[in-house]
Enzyme design. Sequence first.
Site, short mmCIF file in Angstrom:
data_model
loop_
_atom_site.label_atom_id
_atom_site.label_comp_id
_atom_site.label_asym_id
_atom_site.label_seq_id
_atom_site.Cartn_x
_atom_site.Cartn_y
_atom_site.Cartn_z
N SER A 20 3.36 3.03 0.81
CA SER A 20 3.76 1.62 0.71
C SER A 20 5.04 1.41 -0.12
O SER A 20 5.88 0.58 0.26
CB SER A 20 2.61 0.78 0.16
OG SER A 20 2.05 1.35 -1.01
N HIS A 40 0.35 -0.90 6.55
CA HIS A 40 1.81 -0.87 6.48
C HIS A 40 2.46 -1.78 7.51
O HIS A 40 3.56 -2.29 7.29
CB HIS A 40 2.30 0.58 6.58
CG HIS A 40 1.85 1.42 5.42
ND1 HIS A 40 1.57 2.75 5.50
CD2 HIS A 40 1.59 1.06 4.12
CE1 HIS A 40 1.19 3.21 4.30
NE2 HIS A 40 1.18 2.20 3.46
N HIS A 68 -1.26 -0.17 -6.79
CA HIS A 68 -1.81 1.18 -6.59
C HIS A 68 -0.86 1.90 -5.63
O HIS A 68 -1.06 1.87 -4.42
CB HIS A 68 -3.22 1.11 -6.00
CG HIS A 68 -4.23 0.42 -6.88
ND1 HIS A 68 -4.22 -0.93 -7.09
CD2 HIS A 68 -5.27 0.91 -7.60
CE1 HIS A 68 -5.21 -1.25 -7.91
NE2 HIS A 68 -5.86 -0.15 -8.23
N GLU A 118 1.09 3.43 -10.91
CA GLU A 118 0.27 4.54 -10.41
C GLU A 118 -0.24 5.30 -11.63
O GLU A 118 0.49 5.49 -12.59
CB GLU A 118 1.10 5.45 -9.49
CG GLU A 118 0.42 6.73 -9.05
CD GLU A 118 -0.92 6.53 -8.36
OE1 GLU A 118 -1.05 5.69 -7.46
OE2 GLU A 118 -1.89 7.23 -8.76
N ASP A 121 -2.48 0.89 -15.75
CA ASP A 121 -3.49 0.33 -14.87
C ASP A 121 -2.84 -0.79 -14.04
O ASP A 121 -2.16 -1.68 -14.57
CB ASP A 121 -4.64 -0.24 -15.71
CG ASP A 121 -5.60 -1.02 -14.85
OD1 ASP A 121 -6.27 -0.41 -14.01
OD2 ASP A 121 -5.66 -2.26 -14.97
N ASP A 136 -4.10 -2.05 -3.34
CA ASP A 136 -4.62 -1.02 -2.42
C ASP A 136 -5.38 0.04 -3.21
O ASP A 136 -4.96 1.19 -3.30
CB ASP A 136 -3.41 -0.42 -1.67
CG ASP A 136 -3.80 0.64 -0.67
OD1 ASP A 136 -4.96 0.66 -0.25
OD2 ASP A 136 -2.92 1.45 -0.32
N1 SAM Z 1 -0.61 2.04 -1.61
C1 SAM Z 1 -0.42 3.43 -1.26
C2 SAM Z 1 0.17 3.49 0.12
O1 SAM Z 1 -0.11 2.62 0.96
O2 SAM Z 1 0.95 4.42 0.38
C3 SAM Z 1 -1.70 4.22 -1.34
C4 SAM Z 1 -2.50 4.03 -2.59
S1 SAM Z 1 -3.99 4.92 -2.69
C5 SAM Z 1 -5.03 4.17 -1.53
C6 SAM Z 1 -4.63 4.37 -4.22
C7 SAM Z 1 -3.88 4.89 -5.43
O3 SAM Z 1 -4.30 4.16 -6.59
C8 SAM Z 1 -4.15 6.35 -5.78
O4 SAM Z 1 -2.94 7.06 -5.76
C9 SAM Z 1 -4.75 6.32 -7.18
O5 SAM Z 1 -4.34 7.39 -8.00
C10 SAM Z 1 -4.24 5.01 -7.71
N2 SAM Z 1 -5.04 4.36 -8.76
C11 SAM Z 1 -6.37 4.42 -8.96
N3 SAM Z 1 -6.75 3.60 -9.95
C12 SAM Z 1 -5.61 2.98 -10.39
C13 SAM Z 1 -5.35 1.98 -11.36
N4 SAM Z 1 -6.33 1.47 -12.10
N5 SAM Z 1 -4.08 1.57 -11.53
C14 SAM Z 1 -3.07 2.08 -10.77
N6 SAM Z 1 -3.25 3.02 -9.81
C15 SAM Z 1 -4.52 3.47 -9.63
#
Ligand code: SAM
Length: 279
Positions: A99, A19, A42, A117, A142, A163
């Site tokens: 984020s 961040h 993500h 998400e 996705d 992420d």
């Molecule tokens: N970026 C966020 C932050 O910094 O606050 C944290 C994200 S977390 C590490 C990863 C997220 O990706 C999870 O909430 C998960 O559900 C989501 N996720 C997993 N596979 C995904 C995909 N193919 N497309 C979108 N989101 C996905």
Amino acid sequence: MLSYRHSYHAGNHADVLKHCVQSLILEALKGKDKAFVYHDTHSGAGRYDLKDDHAEKTGEYVDGIGRLWGEDCPQLLHPYLRAVKALNPNGNLRYYPGSPLLASALIRPQDRMMLTELHPSDYPRLAQEFEGDRQVRIAREDGYQCLKANLPPKERRGMVLIDPPYELKDEYRDLVAGVQEGAKRWATGTYALWYPVVFRQDIEFVERRLKASGIRKILKIELRVKQDNVERGMTGSGMIVINPPWKLEQQMAELLPYLTEKLGQSPQAGFTLEWLVGE
Ligand code: SAM
């Protein structure tokens, strides 16, 4: 498989590094009046309660944002910390911005955000967080497919944060493929890729593939809170930034010694700041 929940990890040392870098990229984009896009593949839930069962169970934030809270931190951290403080106006650290919420605190009226998400519990939270916000579009899709479909952005300026949870080995491959697809469509965008330091071979794989991809200007920023050791789980994290703002290297050269001192958990704590590929 969608078992990962960021609520267990929100505000930990890896979030602080991610961040902090995200906020510096967004601040740099604000150097010009022209609008930009913040694209988060993500996104997670957007906001985290550090007193809920998940955060309390791991207590990870204590050795992350907890170590910076109330400290007299370097100015470069102020935009990030102001966004955290805005969620905790009474001065007690309880809520932590993910984020997307951090980005929304930093962007201007002319800018916009695109968020994806997939998690059945986190998607509704994210949607609720930004309900009625006309600057934000949220898709339960996705992240890589949505990125592909939306590049290049009409503004031709902005950043992409990638992420992933890295629950599966394939996610390192997906990351490289996603970035390559993105760079094909929008070569001048800034891409910030987060990775955990768990298995060093996974990071080396990503680095090798990126170096061979033909993509230029790739900066690696890594903060290790302990010595590499797979048995101890995540011992650090990093951000690989493609097309970083020109000041980012210098800013991180200033911040990484401070963050290492503040967030380090052993005498072997350390950092790396290097170009994987130059101009
Ligand atoms: N970026 C966020 C932050 O910094 O606050 C944290 C994200 S977390 C590490 C990863 C997220 O990706 C999870 O909430 C998960 O559900 C989501 N996720 C997993 N596979 C995904 C995909 N193919 N497309 C979108 N989101 C996905």
